[in-house]
Scaffold this active site. Structure first.
Site: not given
Ligand code: ADP
Length: 500
Positions: A196, A249, A271, A305, A402
């Protein structure tokens, strides 16, 4: 070698052909009536539109991955898996420039960097993991007698069994790298994968999926479903046939995933965020340290990161170090990611550009002093100046949270008060990377053992190699990627006792 403009034209044409989901070895339409517009952060324009999947699409992808694991890929011999992955490595090398260009337009990361150092690390990593299948072996222990089976001998052995279907949830700051550093070890282990990608960078994983099919990977082994995190991502995490989640993320989303995936005890590698300390002693090679702080600090446009966002500098070298950083920052050229002379690109969204501006002005109102940059660069792209702040109070937001932008905070310390230094360096909730700069290896060793971080470097920062385990402690996550540990994380270790 193709020119930048030829690659950009080719990337645009490829992007137009990549709108659908990729399930069971083919492009398929989403069952949701929903799309994602991918914006080029260098121009602010939508450059591609892809379909967004929902729970039904995730279910189709996971079932296809599960079938492939049970009937085909999970049953292949290690040598056979290596052969397919080596064919993929060759195809990846042939397409590396194009993939770098797709990522550069999608993510805003500088193309010249992606075509050189970025591609180098990617190919090293893919080659490294594609050689593992025939090398991994379990253990045999000395024959043993147990009292419950008198007079008999028991042979104890361990074997590695692939976990099954892996859900890989990606961030946007290095899309191909994450699609592969998660996907390749999983496939090498015999697992199958549903990826995803991040909403901001949906394209390169689709391109990679097609390369896998061309390399002979069986249908269903590597699937890609774009979609919203809390819809497609959450369905993937909760799907009962998914046995492991590998995620990179934010700490906040990592916590949601740990909770959702923890309900049925999925294996997880998370991570997450970082707030890395970069400690410069008075006996450091100052130019080298300043170069590294500038490089890692503004790497991926500061959206990294392991960004050394907390520079701790010994008082006697502080002014010289600041002067070097200011000089290096003033030589940076911030512009479109794919312009030949850009050394730093835009932030990922307009929102992030303004968010980072807000972080800098809050830091100033909290008492930090601006030493360089600090402003949005006007234009269609979401550019922001490389920024340096003097931060003495360690309790304020800029010292604790961060930023995920090109903003470094510099704190002065005295070498006769190393306790305060360590208290401050370890006084954050994160623990991903840290570094120490010194000519004295004894000091290097001692600080490396005291710093709370998963990866500590002496006279380097954010050292990354395919063979070197990588991951965090504290709120920076759990598990390790890369190296043998990263490979083994896609297996269950089974202990078998054979009595004879
Ligand atoms: P950033 O803050 O760097 O944008 P995120 O942590 O928000 O990163 O998102 C990283 C990934 O996690 C993306 O692919 C996002 O679509 C996915 N994501 C966001 N919310 C959820 C969730 N509740 N469950 C699973 N994946 C998620």
């Amino acid at each position: 070698m193709q020119s930048g403009q030829q690659l950009i034209d080719q990337a645009r044409s490829v992007a137009r052909s990549l709108g659908a989901l990729y399930i069971n070895g083919a492009q398929v339409d989403s069952q949701l009536e929903s799309t994602i517009a991918s914006v080029d952060p260098s121009s602010g324009e939508v450059w591609a539109t892809v379909q967004a999947g929902g729970p039904d699409d995730i279910n189709r992808a996971v079932e296809s991955a599960h079938r492939c694991f049970e009937n085909d890929w999970g049953k292949r011999s290690p040598a056979d898996r290596e052969r397919v992955l080596r064919r993929f490595v060759d195809l990846l090398a042939e397409n590396a420039d194009l993939l770098a260009t797709i990522d550069s337009i999608d993510s805003g990361v500088v193309l010249s960097f992606l075509r050189t150092a970025g591609t180098g690390l990617l190919l090293d990593t893919v080659e490294y993991f594609s050689g593992w299948p025939t090398k991994l072996a379990g253990q045999n222990f000395a024959p043993t007698q147990f009292p419950n089976v008198p007079g008999r001998t028991t042979q104890l052995t361990t074997v590695f069994e692939p976990v099954g279907v892996v859900g890989a949830i990606l961030p946007w700051n290095a899309p191909s790298t994450f699609a592969l550093t998660k996907g390749i070890p999983a496939l090498a282990a015999g697992c199958t994968v549903v990826v995803k990608p991040a909403e901001q960078t949906p394209l390169s994983a689709l391109f990679i999926a097609d390369l896998f099919t061309q390399a002979g990977l069986p249908n269903g082994a590597y699937n890609v479903v774009n979609g919203a995190g809390d819809v497609a991502g959450a369905s993937l995490v909760k799907h009962p046939l998914v046995k492991k989640i590998t995620f990179t993320g934010s700490t906040e989303v990592g916590r949601i995933i740990a909770t959702d995936g923890g309900r049925d005890f999925k294996r997880m590698t998370l991570e997450l965020g970082g707030k890395s300390a970069f400690v410069v002693m008075d006996d450091a090679q100052l130019e080298l340290a300043a170069f590294a702080a500038n490089y890692a600090g503004y790497f991926l446009n500061g959206q990294f990161c392991m960004c050394p966002s907390r520079l701790f500098v010994e008082r006697s070298v502080r002014d010289a170090f600041v002067g070097m950083l200011q000089g290096m920052a003033s030589n940076m050229k911030v512009g479109p990611s794919y312009a030949d002379d850009s050394t730093m690109g835009p932030l990922i969204t307009r929102h992030d550009q303004h968010r980072v501006a807000g972080v800098v002005s809050k830091a100033q109102s909290d008492g930090a002093e601006l030493l360089y940059g600090g402003s949005i660069i006007d234009g269609p792209g979401y550019t922001f100046e490389p920024t340096l702040l003097a931060v003495e109070d360690q309790s304020i937001a800029i010292a604790q949270d961060e930023t995920f932008g090109p903003v470094l905070g510099l704190t002065t310390f005295d070498k006769n008060d190393m306790d305060s230094l360590m208290r401050n360096a370890n006084g954050v909730r994160y623990g991903l990377a840290a570094s120490v700069w010194t000519s004295d290896l004894k000091t290097g060793h001692s600080l490396a053992s005291s710093l709370q971080a998963g990866v500590v470097s002496v006279n380097d920062h954010a050292t990354t190699s395919a063979m070197f385990p990588f991951g965090g402690v504290k709120d920076s996550g759990i598990g390790r990627e890369f190296g043998r540990d990263g490979f083994e994380s896609f297996f269950e270790k089974k202990s078998i006792a054979i009595n004879y």
